[in-house]
Design a protein around this motif. Structure first.
Motif, PDB file in Angstrom:
ATOM      1  N   VAL A 295       0.866  -1.174   0.000  1.00 37.56           N
ATOM      2  CA  VAL A 295       0.000   0.000   0.000  1.00 37.56           C
ATOM      3  C   VAL A 295       0.899   1.219   0.000  1.00 37.56           C
ATOM      4  O   VAL A 295       1.846   1.296   0.786  1.00 37.56           O
ATOM      5  N   THR A 296       0.614   2.165  -0.901  1.00 40.20           N
ATOM      6  CA  THR A 296       1.337   3.431  -0.899  1.00 40.20           C
ATOM      7  C   THR A 296       0.346   4.557  -0.635  1.00 40.20           C
ATOM      8  O   THR A 296      -0.777   4.535  -1.145  1.00 40.20           O
ATOM      9  N   ALA A 297       0.777   5.524   0.181  1.00 38.36           N
ATOM     10  CA  ALA A 297      -0.083   6.670   0.498  1.00 38.36           C
ATOM     11  C   ALA A 297       0.771   7.787   1.071  1.00 38.36           C
ATOM     12  O   ALA A 297       1.529   7.574   2.007  1.00 38.36           O
ATOM     13  N   CYS A 298       0.647   8.980   0.475  1.00 40.09           N
ATOM     14  CA  CYS A 298       1.335  10.148   1.018  1.00 40.09           C
ATOM     15  C   CYS A 298       0.291  11.111   1.590  1.00 40.09           C
ATOM     16  O   CYS A 298      -0.909  10.918   1.402  1.00 40.09           O
ATOM     17  N   ILE A 299       0.737  12.122   2.258  1.00 43.88           N
ATOM     18  CA  ILE A 299      -0.172  13.074   2.905  1.00 43.88           C
ATOM     19  C   ILE A 299      -1.117  13.714   1.886  1.00 43.88           C
ATOM     20  O   ILE A 299      -2.325  13.755   2.084  1.00 43.88           O
ATOM     21  N   ALA A 300      -0.575  14.212   0.785  1.00 42.80           N
ATOM     22  CA  ALA A 300      -1.404  14.878  -0.223  1.00 42.80           C
ATOM     23  C   ALA A 300      -2.138  13.877  -1.120  1.00 42.80           C
ATOM     24  O   ALA A 300      -3.148  14.203  -1.727  1.00 42.80           O
ATOM     25  N   GLY A 301      -1.618  12.654  -1.175  1.00 45.77           N
ATOM     26  CA  GLY A 301      -2.258  11.628  -1.992  1.00 45.77           C
ATOM     27  C   GLY A 301      -2.043  11.816  -3.482  1.00 45.77           C
ATOM     28  O   GLY A 301      -2.851  11.386  -4.292  1.00 45.77           O
ATOM     29  N   LEU A 302      -0.951  12.462  -3.826  1.00 43.68           N
ATOM     30  CA  LEU A 302      -0.688  12.724  -5.245  1.00 43.68           C
ATOM     31  C   LEU A 302       0.621  12.084  -5.685  1.00 43.68           C
ATOM     32  O   LEU A 302       0.731  10.875  -5.708  1.00 43.68           O
ATOM     33  N   ALA A 303       1.589  12.869  -6.024  1.00 43.97           N
ATOM     34  CA  ALA A 303       2.805  12.387  -6.684  1.00 43.97           C
ATOM     35  C   ALA A 303       3.530  11.277  -5.932  1.00 43.97           C
ATOM     36  O   ALA A 303       3.850  10.238  -6.513  1.00 43.97           O
ATOM     37  N   HIS A 304       3.826  11.480  -4.654  1.00 48.90           N
ATOM     38  CA  HIS A 304       4.628  10.490  -3.927  1.00 48.90           C
ATOM     39  C   HIS A 304       3.938   9.134  -3.855  1.00 48.90           C
ATOM     40  O   HIS A 304       4.593   8.091  -3.910  1.00 48.90           O
ATOM     41  N   THR A 305       2.618   9.119  -3.734  1.00 47.35           N
ATOM     42  CA  THR A 305       1.871   7.855  -3.699  1.00 47.35           C
ATOM     43  C   THR A 305       2.163   7.030  -4.946  1.00 47.35           C
ATOM     44  O   THR A 305       2.471   5.840  -4.867  1.00 47.35           O
ATOM     45  N   TYR A 306       2.093   7.666  -6.106  1.00 45.11           N
ATOM     46  CA  TYR A 306       2.241   6.957  -7.372  1.00 45.11           C
ATOM     47  C   TYR A 306       3.699   6.698  -7.734  1.00 45.11           C
ATOM     48  O   TYR A 306       4.018   5.671  -8.349  1.00 45.11           O
ATOM     49  N   MET A 307       4.586   7.589  -7.331  1.00 44.37           N
ATOM     50  CA  MET A 307       6.015   7.359  -7.559  1.00 44.37           C
ATOM     51  C   MET A 307       6.496   6.170  -6.725  1.00 44.37           C
ATOM     52  O   MET A 307       7.278   5.340  -7.200  1.00 44.37           O
TER      53      MET A 307
END
Length: 101
Positions: free
Chosen positions: A6-18
Motif C-alpha cells: 500500500v502506498t499513500a502520502c499526505i497529499a495523496g498525489l505524486a509520492h503515492t504513485y512514484m
C-alpha cells in the motif's frame, strides 16, 4: 515471493504513485509478484482483495499517513517505510521484505 503493498502520502498525489512505480519496478527486477494498492486523492485504487492478502508472503506499507482498512492485513508480516524511501531506494525496501520472510 509474493508481495502486496500500500502506498499513500499526505497529499495523496505524486509520492503515492512514484512509490508504487518504484516498488513494482524493484520487485519485478527480482522476479517477485507484486500488487500495489494506492490510497490517495482519488481514493483507494487497485484495491488488494482479502484473497491476495492471504496468499502474500509479506506486506509493504510505503506510507506517510494512516492505511485505510489496515485490519485486512492482521497476522501478516508487515514492513513499514515512508514513501520517500520507496521512491529513493525501492531495492532496499524489497530487501527488507526478503529479510522478513
Amino acid at each position: 515471493m509474493k508481495i502486496v503493498a500500500v502506498t499513500a502520502c499526505i497529499a495523496g498525489l505524486a509520492h503515492t504513485y512514484m512509490a508504487k512505480s518504484n516498488l513494482e519496478k524493484s520487485a519485478k527486477a527480482k522476479g517477485y509478484e507484486i500488487k500495489v494498492e494506492t490510497q490517495g486523492a482519488m481514493g483507494v485504487e487497485n484495491r488488494i482483495t482479502q484473497e491476495e492478502v492471504d496468499s502474500a508472503d509479506v506486506v509493504i506499507f510505503a506510507v506517510d499517513t494512516n492505511v485505510t482498512d489496515r485490519d485486512r492485513f492482521e497476522g501478516k508480516k508487515i514492513i513499514t517505510v515512508g514513501t520517500k524511501e520507496a521512491i529513493r531506494d525501492g531495492e532496499s525496501v524489497i530487501a527488507k521484505a526478503e529479510d522478513e520472510i
